[in-house]
Design a protein around this motif. Structure first.
Motif, short mmCIF file in Angstrom:
data_model
loop_
_atom_site.label_atom_id
_atom_site.label_comp_id
_atom_site.label_asym_id
_atom_site.label_seq_id
_atom_site.Cartn_x
_atom_site.Cartn_y
_atom_site.Cartn_z
N ASP A 52 -85.86 17.60 23.15
CA ASP A 52 -86.11 16.50 23.77
C ASP A 52 -85.11 15.88 24.96
OD1 ASP A 52 -85.32 14.99 21.74
OD2 ASP A 52 -86.31 13.45 21.68
N ILE A 53 -84.00 16.29 24.36
CA ILE A 53 -82.94 15.74 25.14
C ILE A 53 -83.07 16.39 26.70
CG2 ILE A 53 -80.48 15.43 25.16
CD1 ILE A 53 -81.85 13.67 22.96
N ILE A 54 -82.52 15.89 27.71
CA ILE A 54 -81.97 16.58 28.37
C ILE A 54 -81.02 15.70 29.56
CG2 ILE A 54 -84.75 16.61 30.45
CD1 ILE A 54 -84.72 14.72 31.02
N PHE A 55 -80.10 16.53 30.11
CA PHE A 55 -79.02 16.29 30.98
C PHE A 55 -78.92 15.71 31.97
CE2 PHE A 55 -79.13 18.47 26.66
CZ PHE A 55 -78.09 17.47 25.91
N LYS B 24 -77.92 18.60 39.40
CA LYS B 24 -78.63 18.87 38.36
C LYS B 24 -78.86 17.64 37.30
CE LYS B 24 -75.40 22.76 39.42
NZ LYS B 24 -74.26 23.49 38.86
N ILE B 25 -80.11 18.91 36.93
CA ILE B 25 -80.83 18.28 35.46
C ILE B 25 -80.63 19.60 34.51
CG2 ILE B 25 -82.91 17.60 34.34
CD1 ILE B 25 -83.17 16.20 36.60
N TYR B 26 -79.75 19.21 33.45
CA TYR B 26 -80.13 20.56 32.29
C TYR B 26 -81.46 20.12 30.62
CZ TYR B 26 -75.51 22.44 33.99
OH TYR B 26 -74.58 23.39 35.10
N ALA B 27 -81.76 21.54 30.95
CA ALA B 27 -83.11 21.45 30.25
C ALA B 27 -83.14 22.11 29.67
CB ALA B 27 -84.71 21.03 30.71
N PRO B 28 -82.19 21.94 28.52
CA PRO B 28 -82.38 23.23 27.29
C PRO B 28 -83.44 24.13 26.73
CG PRO B 28 -80.89 21.70 27.07
CD PRO B 28 -81.22 21.28 27.57
#
Length: 167
Positions: free
Chosen positions: A53-56, A61-65
């Motif tokens: 549930d963690i995004i960066f 840019k948004i990193y959504a693993p």
């Protein structure tokens, strides 16, 4: 893999007559389905290995693993961090290093981002979202991810403040 995905934001945020700068910026961030640079350092500091549930935010840019579907209020939140970080790679890395090491800096940065998220929910959320927005957002701001810097009641007061006045 890069997704020029405005995934959840398309159709949800577009066409809003009074879109805030954060809303507009959130729609312009590229969502990348991958871990961000410095992931191992970030994950170690915040003990988030395996959390889905963690995004960066990383500049524009948004990193959504794990999940490319990001709620619009979270896009607004991450857009604030993108603005705080700028779009210069070295400055983004410096921001993240300071964010990991300096609890006061982290809380100050998160206060601005959580306030933008709360304001978006109050303006655009459905009735249920508006009713629970203050409680939900204040619980996250006062929670373990940000070091329990304040109590939930203090976070509620902080979120309702605008220009030094409580709304």
């Amino acid at each position: 893999t890069e997704c020029m995905a405005r995934i959840v934001s398309q159709g949800v945020l577009e066409g809003k007559a009074n879109a805030s700068p954060s809303t507009t910026n959130a729609m312009n961030q590229t969502i990348i389905i991958d871990k961000p640079p410095l992931y191992d350092e970030i994950a170690a500091v915040f003990r988030i290995y395996g959390r889905r549930d963690i995004i960066f935010s990383w500049g524009e840019k948004i990193y959504a693993p794990y999940d490319p579907i990001i709620a619009p209020e979270n896009l607004v939140h991450e857009a604030v961090h993108g603005q705080q970080q700028t779009n210069v790679e070295a400055k983004i890395r410096d921001w993240w290093k300071r964010y990991m090491e300096d609890l006061t800096f982290r809380f100050d940065e998160e206060t601005v981002a959580h306030r933008a998220e709360y304001e978006w929910l109050m303006k655009h959320g459905n009735r249920a979202q508006r009713r629970s927005a203050l409680k939900d957002v204040s619980m996250r701001l006062s929670g373990p991810l940000y070091g329990h810097v304040c109590k939930p009641a203090q976070a509620r007061t902080i979120l309702r403040k605008e220009n030094g006045r409580i709304q």
